[in-house]
Design a protein around this motif. Structure first.
Motif, PDB file in Angstrom:
ATOM      1  N   ILE A  11       0.849  -1.186   0.000  1.00 18.48           N
ATOM      2  CA  ILE A  11       0.000   0.000   0.000  1.00 18.48           C
ATOM      3  C   ILE A  11       0.885   1.236   0.000  1.00 18.48           C
ATOM      4  O   ILE A  11       0.633   2.204  -0.737  1.00 18.48           O
ATOM      5  N   ILE A  12       1.975   1.227   0.799  1.00 22.61           N
ATOM      6  CA  ILE A  12       2.868   2.372   0.877  1.00 22.61           C
ATOM      7  C   ILE A  12       3.575   2.558  -0.472  1.00 22.61           C
ATOM      8  O   ILE A  12       3.670   3.673  -0.988  1.00 22.61           O
ATOM      9  N   LEU A  15       1.070   3.922  -2.924  1.00 25.48           N
ATOM     10  CA  LEU A  15       0.805   5.334  -2.693  1.00 25.48           C
ATOM     11  C   LEU A  15       1.996   6.186  -3.136  1.00 25.48           C
ATOM     12  O   LEU A  15       1.810   7.266  -3.709  1.00 25.48           O
ATOM     13  N   ALA A  18       1.863   6.233  -6.902  1.00 31.02           N
ATOM     14  CA  ALA A  18       0.779   7.100  -7.346  1.00 31.02           C
ATOM     15  C   ALA A  18       1.191   8.554  -7.191  1.00 31.02           C
ATOM     16  O   ALA A  18       0.955   9.399  -8.082  1.00 31.02           O
ATOM     17  N   TRP A  19       1.823   8.910  -5.998  1.00 29.18           N
ATOM     18  CA  TRP A  19       2.272  10.282  -5.787  1.00 29.18           C
ATOM     19  C   TRP A  19       3.355  10.655  -6.794  1.00 29.18           C
ATOM     20  O   TRP A  19       3.326  11.730  -7.388  1.00 29.18           O
TER      21      TRP A  19
END
Length: 156
Positions: A11-12, A15, A18-19
């Motif tokens: 998940i990290i 993310l 994605a960022w």
């Protein structure tokens, strides 16, 4: 727990990805897409302008063709009028020449008729003199009777 740590790490990483994509990858892509859309829009606008200019040029060409057809028709009509004028002038000149020839022929005929009358008078006078000689059985002196012959000619 191993599974929970893997899931949290994924998940990290997702993310972060994605960022990173939103921050560094997506702006150049959207910029390239926007530039491409602008180029396409400019190309379509240029195509529309070209169509408009082509239609305008076609109208101008058609107007020019119509005007040139009118000018050529006018020139042809002028040429026909000039040809008719030349023909009429030639006809008039020919009629004048024919009239002159006829007048000369009449004049010559009149002169020949006058000459023929004079010759005929001379011949009649000579015959009259010979007839008088034959009747009188003597010779007539032409010098003495010249006045008589001239009067006889004038009467005839």
């Amino acid at each position: 727990m191993h599974l929970d740590a893997t899931l949290i790490a994924q998940i990290i990483v997702f993310l972060l990805l994605a960022w990173f994509t939103k921050k560094f990858v997506w702006p150049p892509i959207t910029k390239a897409l926007d530039e491409r859309a602008t180029k396409i829009a400019d190309g379509l606008a240029a195509a529309d302008r070209a169509k408009t200019e082509l239609a305008s040029a076609n109208r101008k060409v058609e107007e020019e063709l119509a005007r040139s057809h009118q000018e050529s028709a006018g020139r042809l009509a002028d040429a026909e009028r000039r040809a008719q004028a030349v023909i009429e002038e030639a006809r008039k000149k020919a009629e004048e020449v024919a009239a002159n020839i006829v007048a000369q022929a009449k004049s010559e005929a009149d002169q020949q008729a006058v000459k023929a009358r004079e010759q005929l008078r001379d011949q009649v006078a000579a015959l009259a003199v010979k007839g008088a000689e034959a009747i009188l059985h003597r010779e007539i002196n032409p010098q003495v009777h010249a006045d008589l012959l001239n009067r006889l000619k004038a009467e005839l």
